[in-house]
Write an enzyme that holds these catalytic residues in place. Structure first.
Site, short mmCIF file in Angstrom:
data_model
loop_
_atom_site.label_atom_id
_atom_site.label_comp_id
_atom_site.label_asym_id
_atom_site.label_seq_id
_atom_site.Cartn_x
_atom_site.Cartn_y
_atom_site.Cartn_z
N LEU A 100 -8.06 51.70 -32.54
CA LEU A 100 -7.93 52.99 -33.18
C LEU A 100 -8.83 52.96 -34.41
CD1 LEU A 100 -4.06 53.70 -33.06
CD2 LEU A 100 -5.85 54.81 -31.71
N ASP A 101 -9.54 54.06 -34.66
CA ASP A 101 -10.46 54.10 -35.79
C ASP A 101 -9.74 53.90 -37.11
OD1 ASP A 101 -12.45 54.71 -33.97
OD2 ASP A 101 -12.35 56.87 -34.32
N TYR A 102 -10.52 53.60 -38.13
CA TYR A 102 -10.00 53.37 -39.48
C TYR A 102 -9.14 54.55 -39.96
CZ TYR A 102 -10.15 52.23 -44.50
OH TYR A 102 -9.83 51.94 -45.81
#
Length: 233
Positions: A100-102
């Site tokens: 999952l992205d930042y």
């Protein structure tokens, strides 16, 4: 007796595919001899990888984390940023399944079961991931249909998706998006392809496994029913 790649995977060396690669590279030995692909072993055999013995089958952990924004989905970060591992108080070598992205939050599975991790992330298994997205502006029916049919991302068309509009006004649209691919920043890039910006993104389900009421930054152990579901999804 079990195949060597499964034996290594059960001992936490990696997924079966990764273990096959180690065997092909000639770094796996059984009873002092370089092993071949497909060889069968038992607990009484002396198995080494890079001359280090393996054999004690690890205890497998299966964890659901509600990843918050502001941390990276890695075990370590060269930039010194907070990682998802900083949220887990378990003395085991765990790995996040997928990414999952930042600035994306939501359901993330962590495990030390390499075979399960490979199953959930391999494209051929087409495991659905469901997200809630808030985007700027109004998503038209034509744009929604484009997303469902597939759009070009980096020159490659996405697989068919499900996009359901949950709520919208003149400023924002809230959608439920289900995909089975795992390309980098895929949901955000899909909306960019139809001229929309994602303001908020949260993964709420992997297959039929849902985040539920788990709070940001909290985690829980999966139960036996959930584990068996993921092994057979």
């Amino acid at each position: 007796m079990v195949r060597l790649n499964k034996y290594l995977a059960d001992c936490g060396v990696g997924s079966r595919r990764e273990c096959d690669r180690l065997i092909s590279d000639g770094v796996v030995k059984v009873n002092g001899k370089v092993a071949a692909l497909g060889v069968m072993v038992s607990d009484s055999d002396h198995v080494t990888v890079n001359d280090k013995r393996v054999g004690d089958k690890q205890k497998n952990y299966y964890i659901m984390l509600h990843k918050p924004k502001g941390c990276v989905t890695t075990v370590k970060d060269d930039l010194g940023r907070k990682t998802v591992m900083d949220l887990i108080d378990i003395k085991a070598r765990l790995y996040p399944v997928g990414r999952l992205d930042y600035d994306t939050e939501g359901l993330l599975i962590l495990t030390n079961d390499g075979e399960l991790a490979n199953r959930l992330t391999h494209p051929r298994n087409e495991v659905n991931k469901t997200y809630i997205a808030r985007i700027s502006g109004i998503l038209t029916e034509n744009e929604r249909a484009q997303l469902e049919r597939g759009v070009l991302i980096d020159g490659v068309k996405t697989a068919p998706a499900r996009v359901k509009i949950l709520k919208q006004d003149q400023h924002h649209t809230r959608c439920e998006v289900t995909i089975h691919e795992g390309r980098n920043r895929q949901v955000k890039k899909m909306f960019e392809a139809v001229g929309k910006e994602v303001e908020f993104l949260k993964r709420v389900a992997v297959g039929d496994l849902r985040l539920g009421g788990l709070k940001r930054g909290e985690y829980r152990f999966l139960n036996e029913i959930e584990i068996n579901y993921l092994k057979n999804v």
